[in-house]
Design a protein around this motif. Structure first.
Motif, PDB file in Angstrom:
ATOM      1  N   LYS A  45      48.584  48.461  52.975  1.00 49.87           N
ATOM      2  CA  LYS A  45      48.287  48.303  51.551  1.00 49.87           C
ATOM      3  C   LYS A  45      48.110  46.833  51.190  1.00 49.87           C
ATOM      4  N   ARG A  46      48.851  45.979  51.831  1.00 42.66           N
ATOM      5  CA  ARG A  46      48.762  44.555  51.548  1.00 42.66           C
ATOM      6  C   ARG A  46      47.365  44.013  51.853  1.00 42.66           C
ATOM      7  N   PHE A  47      46.772  44.502  52.936  1.00 40.50           N
ATOM      8  CA  PHE A  47      45.412  44.061  53.268  1.00 40.50           C
ATOM      9  C   PHE A  47      44.408  44.569  52.239  1.00 40.50           C
ATOM     10  N   ARG A  48      44.549  45.811  51.833  1.00 37.47           N
ATOM     11  CA  ARG A  48      43.598  46.358  50.865  1.00 37.47           C
ATOM     12  C   ARG A  48      43.620  45.545  49.565  1.00 37.47           C
ATOM     13  N   LYS A  49      44.807  45.140  49.136  1.00 39.23           N
ATOM     14  CA  LYS A  49      44.915  44.330  47.930  1.00 39.23           C
ATOM     15  C   LYS A  49      44.258  42.969  48.130  1.00 39.23           C
ATOM     16  N   ALA A  50      44.508  42.346  49.280  1.00 35.40           N
ATOM     17  CA  ALA A  50      43.919  41.038  49.562  1.00 35.40           C
ATOM     18  C   ALA A  50      42.405  41.135  49.689  1.00 35.40           C
ATOM     19  N   ALA A  51      41.910  42.238  50.250  1.00 31.54           N
ATOM     20  CA  ALA A  51      40.463  42.416  50.395  1.00 31.54           C
ATOM     21  C   ALA A  51      39.793  42.530  49.028  1.00 31.54           C
ATOM     22  N   LYS A  52      40.419  43.262  48.111  1.00 40.69           N
ATOM     23  CA  LYS A  52      39.859  43.390  46.765  1.00 40.69           C
ATOM     24  C   LYS A  52      39.814  42.034  46.061  1.00 40.69           C
ATOM     25  N   GLU A  53      40.876  41.257  46.213  1.00 41.76           N
ATOM     26  CA  GLU A  53      40.895  39.946  45.575  1.00 41.76           C
ATOM     27  C   GLU A  53      39.864  39.004  46.206  1.00 41.76           C
ATOM     28  N   THR A  54      39.664  39.124  47.513  1.00 44.67           N
ATOM     29  CA  THR A  54      38.672  38.287  48.182  1.00 44.67           C
ATOM     30  C   THR A  54      37.268  38.632  47.706  1.00 44.67           C
ATOM     31  N   LEU A  55      36.964  39.920  47.584  1.00 40.22           N
ATOM     32  CA  LEU A  55      35.653  40.338  47.091  1.00 40.22           C
ATOM     33  C   LEU A  55      35.440  39.890  45.649  1.00 40.22           C
ATOM     34  N   ARG A  56      36.500  39.969  44.843  1.00 42.87           N
ATOM     35  CA  ARG A  56      36.395  39.531  43.449  1.00 42.87           C
ATOM     36  C   ARG A  56      36.131  38.025  43.379  1.00 42.87           C
ATOM     37  N   ASP A  57      36.787  37.257  44.237  1.00 40.74           N
ATOM     38  CA  ASP A  57      36.551  35.814  44.265  1.00 40.74           C
ATOM     39  C   ASP A  57      35.118  35.498  44.687  1.00 40.74           C
ATOM     40  N   CYS A  58      34.615  36.262  45.644  1.00 42.25           N
ATOM     41  CA  CYS A  58      33.234  36.031  46.103  1.00 42.25           C
ATOM     42  C   CYS A  58      32.232  36.337  44.991  1.00 42.25           C
ATOM     43  N   ARG A  59      32.469  37.400  44.245  1.00 42.58           N
ATOM     44  CA  ARG A  59      31.564  37.743  43.133  1.00 42.58           C
ATOM     45  C   ARG A  59      31.614  36.681  42.045  1.00 42.58           C
ATOM     46  N   CYS A  60      32.813  36.179  41.745  1.00 43.86           N
ATOM     47  CA  CYS A  60      32.946  35.139  40.736  1.00 43.86           C
ATOM     48  C   CYS A  60      32.222  33.853  41.149  1.00 43.86           C
ATOM     49  N   ARG A  61      32.296  33.516  42.403  1.00 47.55           N
ATOM     50  CA  ARG A  61      31.603  32.319  42.876  1.00 47.55           C
ATOM     51  C   ARG A  61      30.090  32.487  42.822  1.00 47.55           C
ATOM     52  N   SER A  62      29.634  33.688  43.164  1.00 45.36           N
ATOM     53  CA  SER A  62      28.183  33.921  43.120  1.00 45.36           C
ATOM     54  C   SER A  62      27.665  33.865  41.689  1.00 45.36           C
ATOM     55  N   HIS A  63      28.456  34.349  40.741  1.00 34.89           N
ATOM     56  CA  HIS A  63      28.053  34.295  39.332  1.00 34.89           C
ATOM     57  C   HIS A  63      28.013  32.848  38.832  1.00 34.89           C
TER      58      HIS A  63
END
Length: 309
Positions: free
Chosen positions: A288-306
């Motif tokens: 579960k810890r990885f799934r949470k970190a993966a979601k946050e990583t994807l969110r950070d990537c989307r924010c940077r692209s925006h």
């Protein structure tokens, strides 16, 4: 090619095996010149694409997210590096089939070093979980729980696996065929039988301690229990994918005339190639810890692209 092992050096009959069915990595043939069929090549491309993406994504999450910089992650990085090395071997076969290009990669060395590094990593990981659950008040637990200790252990594991794999393949080139079977049997005992006994014993002791009435493990942290379940899943995935191929190799070295050995080797080799897909899947499901970190990583990537746009 300098440093490579000729195909007929490990052939028990003294002649190259027909249809390439003797390979350690490519159907137990060393430096096999047998091309992949179109169906096999397409399957390898699918494994290469999905396995490369999943393993690289996991490594990106591990290095990007600060909360993932733990001793557990260090052992997982070791396992996923093994997967990437296997994928490099698959890439070589795909390039050779479709674009008639190949690079100097000793596939037999790939097979040995990835297997040995993976099973030793699982052994050390099992020891880490045993100490966390059953010896948590000792100095050993405080030492093994440090990320720096895990990183040093991973570096030692890969150094050991690289050295022993090179030594083993060198022995195959030096001894006669009657001796090779004993060398391989000894290697299988050291890098399969012994680690398997240690892994099963340590994980069995953890499970027993958890079931024992009044055990302190019942108050263990949820993240520690998740890490143990992750370890069990990774161990099961490894034994279902990589170990059958090693056992098939041992059977070939003991008696290459075993009935239906060629078919069994092909099936076991296919299972080994699926290892880069199975382990990331286990990590995504069980941790579960990885799934949470993966979601946050994807969110950070989307924010940077925006922001860049």
């Amino acid at each position: 090619m300098p440093g490579s092992i000729d195909f007929d050096l490990v052939d028990f009959s003294g002649n190259p095996m027909e249809n390439g069915v003797a390979s350690i990595y490519r159907n137990m043939s060393i430096n096999s010149n047998v091309d992949l069929t179109e169906a096999e090549a397409i399957m390898d491309i699918c494994i290469l694409a999905s396995g490369g993406f999943s393993n690289c994504f996991l490594l990106v999450v591990f290095f990007h997210h600060g909360t993932m910089h733990t001793n557990t992650t260090s052992y997982l990085v070791s396992l996923f590096l093994s997967n990437l090395v296997i994928l490099f071997g698959i890439l070589g076969e795909v390039l050779k089939t479709f674009v008639d290009e190949s690079y100097d990669l000793d596939l037999d060395y790939v097979a040995f070093v990835t297997f040995e590094a993976s099973i030793v990593t699982l052994t050390i990981f099992s020891l880490d979980r045993y100490v966390v659950f059953c010896r948590r008040t000792t100095w050993v637990c405080r030492t093994l729980s440090k990320t720096s200790t895990a990183v040093k252990a991973v570096l030692f594991i890969w150094s050991l696996a690289s050295m022993f794999s090179a030594m083993e393949l060198h022995l195959y080139a030096q001894f006669r065929r009657e001796t090779i079977a004993y060398v391989f049997a000894g290697s299988t005992f050291v890098f399969l039988a012994l680690p398997t006994m240690v892994i099963l014993s340590l994980q069995g002791l953890v499970i027993y301690e958890f079931q024992r009435p009044g055990s302190l493990m019942r108050s263990a942290k949820t993240k520690d229990i998740e890490c143990f379940l992750l370890l069990v899943g990774l161990t099961l995935g490894f034994f279902l994918t990589m170990v059958p191929n090693r056992i098939a190799q041992a059977a070939y070295y003991v008696d290459p005339s075993i009935h239906c050995l060629a078919f069994n080797i092909n099936v076991c080799f296919l299972a080994a190639k699926l290892s880069p897909l199975v382990m990331p899947l286990v990590c995504a499901i069980a941790w579960k810890r990885f799934r949470k970190a993966a979601k946050e990583t994807l969110r950070d990537c989307r924010c940077r692209s925006h922001r860049d746009s």
